[in-house]
Write a protein that holds these residues in place. Sequence first.
Motif, PDB file in Angstrom:
ATOM      1  N   ASP A 104       0.819  -1.198   0.000  1.00  0.00           N
ATOM      2  CA  ASP A 104       0.000   0.000   0.000  1.00  0.00           C
ATOM      3  C   ASP A 104       0.858   1.254   0.000  1.00  0.00           C
ATOM      4  O   ASP A 104       1.667   1.470   0.903  1.00  0.00           O
ATOM      5  N   GLU A 105       0.659   2.110  -0.995  1.00  0.00           N
ATOM      6  CA  GLU A 105       1.512   3.303  -1.092  1.00  0.00           C
ATOM      7  C   GLU A 105       1.144   4.337  -0.027  1.00  0.00           C
ATOM      8  O   GLU A 105       1.961   5.218   0.280  1.00  0.00           O
ATOM      9  N   GLU A 286      -4.394   2.560  -0.821  1.00  0.00           N
ATOM     10  CA  GLU A 286      -4.040   2.667  -2.239  1.00  0.00           C
ATOM     11  C   GLU A 286      -5.152   2.082  -3.114  1.00  0.00           C
ATOM     12  O   GLU A 286      -5.517   2.659  -4.138  1.00  0.00           O
ATOM     13  N   ASN A 289      -8.067   4.436  -3.369  1.00  0.00           N
ATOM     14  CA  ASN A 289      -7.726   5.552  -4.250  1.00  0.00           C
ATOM     15  C   ASN A 289      -7.715   5.114  -5.718  1.00  0.00           C
ATOM     16  O   ASN A 289      -8.125   5.867  -6.600  1.00  0.00           O
ATOM     17  N   THR A 290      -7.264   3.889  -5.946  1.00  0.00           N
ATOM     18  CA  THR A 290      -7.304   3.355  -7.312  1.00  0.00           C
ATOM     19  C   THR A 290      -8.744   3.306  -7.820  1.00  0.00           C
ATOM     20  O   THR A 290      -9.018   3.631  -8.970  1.00  0.00           O
ATOM     21  N   ASN A 295      -3.828   8.255  -7.737  1.00  0.00           N
ATOM     22  CA  ASN A 295      -2.733   7.755  -6.908  1.00  0.00           C
ATOM     23  C   ASN A 295      -1.897   8.956  -6.503  1.00  0.00           C
ATOM     24  O   ASN A 295      -2.175  10.095  -6.908  1.00  0.00           O
TER      25      ASN A 295
END
Lengths: 495, 262
Positions: A104-105, A286, A289-290, A295
């Motif tokens: 996960d970013e 992440e 959000n995708t 991103n």
Amino acid sequence: MNPSQQGTIVRESISGRGPPQCWQRRYRVCKFIMPQYRHSFGVRSFVFDDLKTLLAKAGPRRSGDELAGVAADSDEERMAARYALADVPLRTFLEDPVIPYEQDEVTRLICETHSRAAFQPVASLTVGQFREWLLSYDTDAVQLAGVAPGLTPEMVAAVSKLMRNQDLILVARKCQVTSRFRNTLGLPGRMAVRIQPNHPTDDPVAIAASILDGLCYGCGDAVIGINPATDNVDNTILLIRLIGDLIDRYEIPTQSCVLAHVTTSLRAMNQGAPVDLVFQSIAGTEAANTSFGVNLSLLAESQAAALSLKRGTVGDNVMYFETGQGSCLSAGAHHGVDQQTLEARAYAVARHFRPLLVNTVVGFIGPEYLYDGKQIIRAGLEDHFCAKLLGVPMGCDVCYTNHSEADQDDMDTLLSLLGMAGCNYIMGVPGADDIMLNYQSTSFHDIHFLRQSLGLRPAPEFEDWLLRNGIMNQDLQLQPVARGHRLLQSPHDRH
Amino acid sequence: MNRVTPDSWSDLRGMTAARIALGRSGGSLPTAELLDFGLAHARARDAVKAPFDVQKLLADLQSAGLSSLVLRSAVENRDDYLRRPDWGRRLSESSRQQLVATASLGPFDLCCAISDGLSSRATDHAIAVLAPLHVLLMSEGWRIAPIAVVPFGRVAIQDEIGEYLGATLSLMLLGERPGLGSPDSLGAYFVHHPRVGKSDADRNCVSNIRPAGLPPAAAVATLHYLLNAARTRGISGVTLKDERLLAARDPSTERARFRANP
């Protein structure tokens, strides 16, 4: 109770692109042996398998967590989780991310931007002690601002779960987060309003009428921001120019925003549109959000594009984000984490881009996430508290839908509490009735309830403009706006 | 002493359905506006809570010459419906058996379902949409399954219904979340090649169907166009656009209107 078993196996980086050094050192890690958390009341013992389970079970009862299957099974288990959580050292949240670094970013952003120096004043505290530190007379706005870069969303979510509503209000009130573009938002004793003039077909005449109504009611200092019914570039540019023309014509110290998707705003800027603020809905994982089609790099790109336009006059906070508990679960992207912790993670995303405005749209998502007025009120206070503690310039869309067990009285309650808590801004929707999004928010009239009852003033630059234009007096009372007033010469006398 | 300060820009009220120029007492709402809002909210709440009269709908369907069957979702009451959207997307086991039997009447190009969703009042408009649409499509040779009436259904239950019936397209009409001025808004959703697990991006939606919104006759025209396009091209969702609508909605003409007709 301390965590009974902390794993101690060092995880090797498989890809070679593992956690950065600061985390490799601390993230000794290991979830090969699950660290467990326990608490016993006499002979009754409660075990929580990991930190995210502990956090989820410690939260107040909430329909979204029940829907996700992560909520406590009983009120006693909920309290056992709170006892156990109170004894968890804050450092644990650095060692044991609730969503793995590799997956996960947002976790990577949280880790990589964490300031160990800022964390020092609270580094030795447990969650329970951290609550007391926050409430202490000695902890003031300067200290809270100083510690913010050392706090992670999981830490502030954890402490919020131990706090009563009054704690959430008191500590948030001590935090001061200001932001600037064409005016100054977030100063003590002030609350701004976004004019939200939405229309189901984006009819420019109807939108202009709602904007003028809001201005004549002394609103619009946070932003004049339209949720477009149709998200395309031409329509977005049309609406940006509509607001921009009004701002220019009347020299209003405020900013415009069309709340289109970030890619739409980027294209509009590429076509030379006068974009003040770039908007995007964001979430705390992440994957969520995708699902929103964004991103971190896309957000960075849009921020850079907006900064390059240099349209701010007193500051360069160019981003506007909206969030809301339940968005990750709704997107099937919650990783078994409770919705309030995930919401706090969205604020880590937000603060990275130095936004002008961030608000939770707290009751919009519906009763399967926040069932009734009680849950919406609590969530609104949590969201405001967590964001402010993390250093985010937080406002709130105090709102509900018609299938929630809530009404305008509940909104008045939350509005009053957020006024006490020092919330940066609220929404101004004509008559509190958004005819495009089909939900109820707060109105142009509602801010005057707070101005009269709590003495909250508009942003200073905007207050000057209201006084100069005879819309409001020094006592924060509205003045009659006569037919001949220059604001009302538009749109009739245009062209 | 003025109890109410009217707003001098009340002529702008004709330009929008938004609640503008309400006037004020001090800075607060005048009593008439307070009550007006309260009434709108009461109607919206009543729409959410009103029981769904399945028998009446079945009788109306029969009068319109449409055969029907009643299905159940995994939801049994209103509170569960609101709390558990996942249950509203699933059929009950007995309904699955029922559909297996119905499928033998196929094959079907289209199956249709009606649910109360979040506004049972909205289902009052269902016949006005389905009956003429049914006639249009039948005249073009479509094979259409009996109309399924599904109390407490969510949109995605159309996937399972369509999959069991083996239909090419699955259409669902259900009550939308009521707005203050629109307690009876019906939504129409369809998906091509319905299978459990389809995403919202796979669906097309025609929303706000009600006499004061998108009139049923206009919804029929739009659905007729879209369903034919979906069947011909074998797609639905974000890649299937209403090209007629795009042509009609040119922002430059709206810009011109703003300038010319304030």
